[in-house]
Write a protein that holds these residues in place. Structure first.
Motif, PDB file in Angstrom:
ATOM      1  N   ALA A 151       0.837  -1.204   0.000  1.00  0.00           N
ATOM      2  CA  ALA A 151       0.000   0.000   0.000  1.00  0.00           C
ATOM      3  C   ALA A 151       0.873   1.256   0.000  1.00  0.00           C
ATOM      4  O   ALA A 151       0.556   2.247  -0.662  1.00  0.00           O
ATOM      5  N   THR A 152       1.989   1.209   0.725  1.00  0.00           N
ATOM      6  CA  THR A 152       2.877   2.364   0.777  1.00  0.00           C
ATOM      7  C   THR A 152       3.527   2.597  -0.575  1.00  0.00           C
ATOM      8  O   THR A 152       3.662   3.725  -1.046  1.00  0.00           O
ATOM      9  N   MET A 153       3.918   1.508  -1.219  1.00  0.00           N
ATOM     10  CA  MET A 153       4.688   1.670  -2.456  1.00  0.00           C
ATOM     11  C   MET A 153       3.789   1.909  -3.669  1.00  0.00           C
ATOM     12  O   MET A 153       4.167   2.586  -4.605  1.00  0.00           O
ATOM     13  N   ARG A 154       2.608   1.309  -3.643  1.00  0.00           N
ATOM     14  CA  ARG A 154       1.634   1.470  -4.739  1.00  0.00           C
ATOM     15  C   ARG A 154       2.236   1.227  -6.114  1.00  0.00           C
ATOM     16  O   ARG A 154       1.923   1.937  -7.075  1.00  0.00           O
ATOM     17  N   ILE A 155       3.132   0.290  -6.178  1.00  0.00           N
ATOM     18  CA  ILE A 155       3.746  -0.012  -7.479  1.00  0.00           C
ATOM     19  C   ILE A 155       3.240  -1.372  -7.957  1.00  0.00           C
ATOM     20  O   ILE A 155       3.143  -2.305  -7.158  1.00  0.00           O
ATOM     21  N   ASN A 156       2.884  -1.452  -9.209  1.00  0.00           N
ATOM     22  CA  ASN A 156       2.487  -2.730  -9.801  1.00  0.00           C
ATOM     23  C   ASN A 156       3.518  -3.168 -10.830  1.00  0.00           C
ATOM     24  O   ASN A 156       4.254  -2.358 -11.377  1.00  0.00           O
ATOM     25  N   ARG A 157       3.518  -4.466 -11.044  1.00  0.00           N
ATOM     26  CA  ARG A 157       4.389  -5.029 -12.081  1.00  0.00           C
ATOM     27  C   ARG A 157       3.493  -5.349 -13.282  1.00  0.00           C
ATOM     28  O   ARG A 157       2.480  -6.034 -13.137  1.00  0.00           O
ATOM     29  N   ILE A 158       3.867  -4.831 -14.418  1.00  0.00           N
ATOM     30  CA  ILE A 158       3.050  -5.008 -15.626  1.00  0.00           C
ATOM     31  C   ILE A 158       3.851  -5.857 -16.608  1.00  0.00           C
ATOM     32  O   ILE A 158       5.058  -5.650 -16.755  1.00  0.00           O
ATOM     33  N   SER A 159       3.190  -6.795 -17.250  1.00  0.00           N
ATOM     34  CA  SER A 159       3.903  -7.514 -18.308  1.00  0.00           C
ATOM     35  C   SER A 159       2.958  -7.737 -19.480  1.00  0.00           C
ATOM     36  O   SER A 159       1.740  -7.857 -19.293  1.00  0.00           O
TER      37      SER A 159
ATOM     38  N   GLU B 198       7.565  -1.811 -14.210  1.00  0.00           N
ATOM     39  CA  GLU B 198       6.895  -1.468 -12.949  1.00  0.00           C
ATOM     40  C   GLU B 198       6.373  -0.061 -13.067  1.00  0.00           C
ATOM     41  O   GLU B 198       7.012   0.799 -13.686  1.00  0.00           O
ATOM     42  N   SER B 199       5.216   0.172 -12.445  1.00  0.00           N
ATOM     43  CA  SER B 199       4.656   1.522 -12.524  1.00  0.00           C
ATOM     44  C   SER B 199       3.764   1.796 -11.317  1.00  0.00           C
ATOM     45  O   SER B 199       3.088   0.892 -10.809  1.00  0.00           O
ATOM     46  N   ALA B 200       3.786   3.048 -10.872  1.00  0.00           N
ATOM     47  CA  ALA B 200       2.897   3.462  -9.780  1.00  0.00           C
ATOM     48  C   ALA B 200       1.510   3.779 -10.337  1.00  0.00           C
ATOM     49  O   ALA B 200       0.577   4.026  -9.588  1.00  0.00           O
ATOM     50  N   ASP B 201       1.374   3.804 -11.669  1.00  0.00           N
ATOM     51  CA  ASP B 201       0.085   4.132 -12.279  1.00  0.00           C
ATOM     52  C   ASP B 201      -0.125   3.226 -13.496  1.00  0.00           C
ATOM     53  O   ASP B 201       0.134   3.617 -14.640  1.00  0.00           O
ATOM     54  N   SER B 202      -0.594   1.990 -13.239  1.00  0.00           N
ATOM     55  CA  SER B 202      -0.723   1.042 -14.344  1.00  0.00           C
ATOM     56  C   SER B 202      -1.820   1.477 -15.320  1.00  0.00           C
ATOM     57  O   SER B 202      -1.724   1.207 -16.514  1.00  0.00           O
TER      58      SER B 202
ATOM     59  N   LYS C 264      10.052 -10.101  -3.172  1.00  0.00           N
ATOM     60  CA  LYS C 264      11.425  -9.919  -3.675  1.00  0.00           C
ATOM     61  C   LYS C 264      11.601  -8.511  -4.267  1.00  0.00           C
ATOM     62  O   LYS C 264      12.582  -7.832  -4.008  1.00  0.00           O
ATOM     63  N   ASP C 265      10.611  -8.084  -5.059  1.00  0.00           N
ATOM     64  CA  ASP C 265      10.696  -6.759  -5.693  1.00  0.00           C
ATOM     65  C   ASP C 265      10.527  -5.641  -4.661  1.00  0.00           C
ATOM     66  O   ASP C 265      11.185  -4.608  -4.738  1.00  0.00           O
ATOM     67  N   ILE C 266       9.628  -5.863  -3.698  1.00  0.00           N
ATOM     68  CA  ILE C 266       9.418  -4.854  -2.657  1.00  0.00           C
ATOM     69  C   ILE C 266      10.728  -4.620  -1.912  1.00  0.00           C
ATOM     70  O   ILE C 266      11.145  -3.485  -1.680  1.00  0.00           O
ATOM     71  N   LEU C 267      11.387  -5.723  -1.554  1.00  0.00           N
ATOM     72  CA  LEU C 267      12.633  -5.570  -0.795  1.00  0.00           C
ATOM     73  C   LEU C 267      13.708  -4.901  -1.638  1.00  0.00           C
ATOM     74  O   LEU C 267      14.482  -4.092  -1.136  1.00  0.00           O
ATOM     75  N   ALA C 268      13.730  -5.225  -2.924  1.00  0.00           N
ATOM     76  CA  ALA C 268      14.715  -4.583  -3.805  1.00  0.00           C
ATOM     77  C   ALA C 268      14.481  -3.069  -3.804  1.00  0.00           C
ATOM     78  O   ALA C 268      15.430  -2.291  -3.759  1.00  0.00           O
ATOM     79  N   HIS C 269      13.218  -2.655  -3.811  1.00  0.00           N
ATOM     80  CA  HIS C 269      12.918  -1.220  -3.776  1.00  0.00           C
ATOM     81  C   HIS C 269      13.310  -0.602  -2.440  1.00  0.00           C
ATOM     82  O   HIS C 269      13.933   0.429  -2.378  1.00  0.00           O
ATOM     83  N   LEU C 270      12.891  -1.298  -1.352  1.00  0.00           N
ATOM     84  CA  LEU C 270      13.087  -0.701  -0.034  1.00  0.00           C
ATOM     85  C   LEU C 270      14.550  -0.628   0.352  1.00  0.00           C
ATOM     86  O   LEU C 270      14.942   0.222   1.133  1.00  0.00           O
ATOM     87  N   ARG C 271      15.346  -1.506  -0.199  1.00  0.00           N
ATOM     88  CA  ARG C 271      16.744  -1.523   0.182  1.00  0.00           C
ATOM     89  C   ARG C 271      17.412  -0.179  -0.095  1.00  0.00           C
ATOM     90  O   ARG C 271      18.364   0.194   0.560  1.00  0.00           O
ATOM     91  N   HIS C 272      16.895   0.536  -1.067  1.00  0.00           N
ATOM     92  CA  HIS C 272      17.475   1.848  -1.358  1.00  0.00           C
ATOM     93  C   HIS C 272      17.188   2.830  -0.229  1.00  0.00           C
ATOM     94  O   HIS C 272      17.830   3.834  -0.087  1.00  0.00           O
ATOM     95  N   GLU C 273      16.140   2.491   0.551  1.00  0.00           N
ATOM     96  CA  GLU C 273      15.709   3.443   1.575  1.00  0.00           C
ATOM     97  C   GLU C 273      16.138   3.054   2.973  1.00  0.00           C
ATOM     98  O   GLU C 273      16.051   3.865   3.881  1.00  0.00           O
ATOM     99  N   VAL C 274      16.543   1.793   3.159  1.00  0.00           N
ATOM    100  CA  VAL C 274      16.867   1.385   4.531  1.00  0.00           C
ATOM    101  C   VAL C 274      18.380   1.414   4.762  1.00  0.00           C
ATOM    102  O   VAL C 274      19.140   1.576   3.839  1.00  0.00           O
TER     103      VAL C 274
END
Ligand SMILES: Nc1ncnc2c1ncn2[C@@H]1O[C@H](COP(=O)(O)OP(=O)(O)OP(=O)(O)O)[C@@H](O)[C@H]1O
Length: 287
Positions: free
Chosen positions: A217-225, A248-252, A277-287
Motif C-alpha cells: 500500500a505504501t509503495m503502490r507499485i504494480n508489475r506489468i507484463s 513497474e509503474s505506480a500508475d498502471s 522480492k521486488d518490494i525488498l529490492a525497492h526498499l533496500r534503497h531506503e533502509v
C-alpha cells in the motif's frame, strides 16, 4: 491479548562480533512472522534468544508472558533449528512420542507422518537417513503435540519441491488454527506464502517491520507484463527470454492508456502487485 513473543531491546555479542543489537520483536497467536536478512545478519542468534537456548546480554523476552528459557516458555513452543542431529539408534516414532509428551499431548503421529512423507521411515533407525529425511523429521518435531508457538529456522533448505509445498500447507493450517509461527528463510516466495508480517534484520539490527499489505500500500507499485506484436515504443523495455516485456509503474492505468493512445499492438497484458522480492529490492534503497 497475551503475545506469543514479546521482546524488547535484545542484544547479543560473541566476543568482538555484535550479532544482535537492540531488536524488538512481537508475535501474536494466529500470526506468522518471517525473519529475513542476509547471511550473518543475526537471524539464528535471535531465534536462539527467543527459544532460550542462549541468554541475551541485554533486553527482555517473554513467551506467552513467561521469561524465555523458563519451563513454561519451553513447553509452549516447538522448534526446528537450522541444523539438527539425532542419535543414530533412535526412530522417528520415538522422537515424535518424546516431543509430543513435552507438551503433555498424545502424539499426533499420523497427521505429521502424512504431511512430511515419513510413513515409510517411521520405525527405521535414523542411522543412514538422507539429509532431506533428517530435515523432514526435524520439521515434524516442531509441530508435535500442537505447541502454541512454532519456531522454524530455514525450514525447507535442502527439501524437495513436494515437501516444501507440504510444509507450506501445514504451516498455513497451523497459523489459521491459532498457532503462532516465527520463521526464517532465504526463500522469499516461502515467506510470502506463509507469513502475514515480516521483519528484516541486517548486521544485528531491525531495518524493516510490517505486513506485506502495508508495504504494497505504501509503495503502490504494480508489475506489468505484456507481449507486443510489431513495433514497440522506446519507453517499453526490451522483451525478456519469455518474449514478454516487464515494467513497474505506480500508475498502471496510465501505462495502459498510453499503450492504447499510441496504437501499440499488445496482448496478454498482466498486472500484478509487487512480489516480496521486488518490494525488498525497492526498499533496500531506503533502509
Ligand atoms: N557461537 C558464535 N561464536 C562467534 N560468532 C558467532 C556465533 N554465532 C554467530 N556468530 C556470528 O554472529 C553473526 C550472526 O550470525 P547468525 O548465525 O545469527 O546469522 P544468520 O542471520 O542466521 O545467518 P545465515 O543466514 O547465514 O544463517 C555472524 O557474524 C556470526 O558469525
Amino acid at each position: 491479548m497475551l503475545q506469543a513473543i514479546e521482546a524488547r531491546g535484545l542484544a547479543k555479542r560473541f566476543g568482538a562480533v555484535t550479532a544482535v543489537e537492540g531488536v524488538d520483536l512481537t508475535l501474536a497467536p494466529g500470526e506468522a512472522l518471517g525473519l529475513l536478512g542476509p547471511n550473518g545478519a543475526g537471524k539464528s542468534t535471535l531465534l536462539s534468544l527467543v527459544t532460550g537456548l542462549r541468554p541475551a546480554d541485554r533486553g527482555e523476552i517473554r513467551i506467552f508472558g513467561h521469561p524465555a528459557g523458563s519451563e513454561a516458555a519451553r513447553k509452549s513452543m516447538g522448534l526446528t533449528p537450522q541444523s539438527a542431529a539425532f542419535p543414530p539408534q533412535i526412530t522417528p516414532r520415538e522422537l515424535i512420542a518424546y516431543a509430543s509428551a513435552r507438551h503433555g499431548k498424545r502424539p499426533d503421529t499420523d497427521r505429521l507422518l502424512t504431511a512430511f512423507g515419513l510413513q515409510r521411515l517411521i520405525d527405521r533407525r535414523m542411522a543412514g537417513f538422507s539429509g532431506g529425511e533428517v530435515r523432514r523429521v526435524a520439521l515434524a518435531l516442531a509441530f508435535c503435540g500442537a505447541p502454541r508457538l512454532a519456531v522454524v529456522d530455514e525450514p525447507t533448505t535442502g527439501l524437495d519441491a513436494a515437501t516444501q509445498e507440504a510444509f507450506q500447507s501445514l504451516a498455513r493450517d497451523y497459523v489459521a488454527s491459532g498457532g503462532a509461527m516465527l520463521l526464517t528463510s532465504h526463500h522469499w516466495d516461502e515467506i510470502e506464502a506463509i507469513c502475514d508480517r515480516l521483519t528484516m534484520i541486517d548486521r544485528g539490527q531491525r531495518v524493516l517491520d510490517g505486513t506485506l499489505a502495508e508495504m504494497r500500500a505504501t509503495m503502490r507499485i504494480n508489475r506489468i507484463s505484456l507481449v507486443v506484436d510489431g513495433a514497440a515504443p522506446d519507453w517499453l523495455p526490451a522483451p525478456d527470454t519469455d518474449g514478454r516485456r516487464h515494467l513497474e509503474s505506480a500508475d498502471s492505468d496510465a501505462v495502459v492508456t498510453r499503450l492504447v493512445r499510441e496504437g501499440v499492438g499488445f496482448r496478454d497484458l498482466l498486472i500484478h502487485p509487487l512480489a516480496l522480492k521486488d518490494i525488498l529490492a525497492h526498499l533496500r534503497h531506503e533502509v
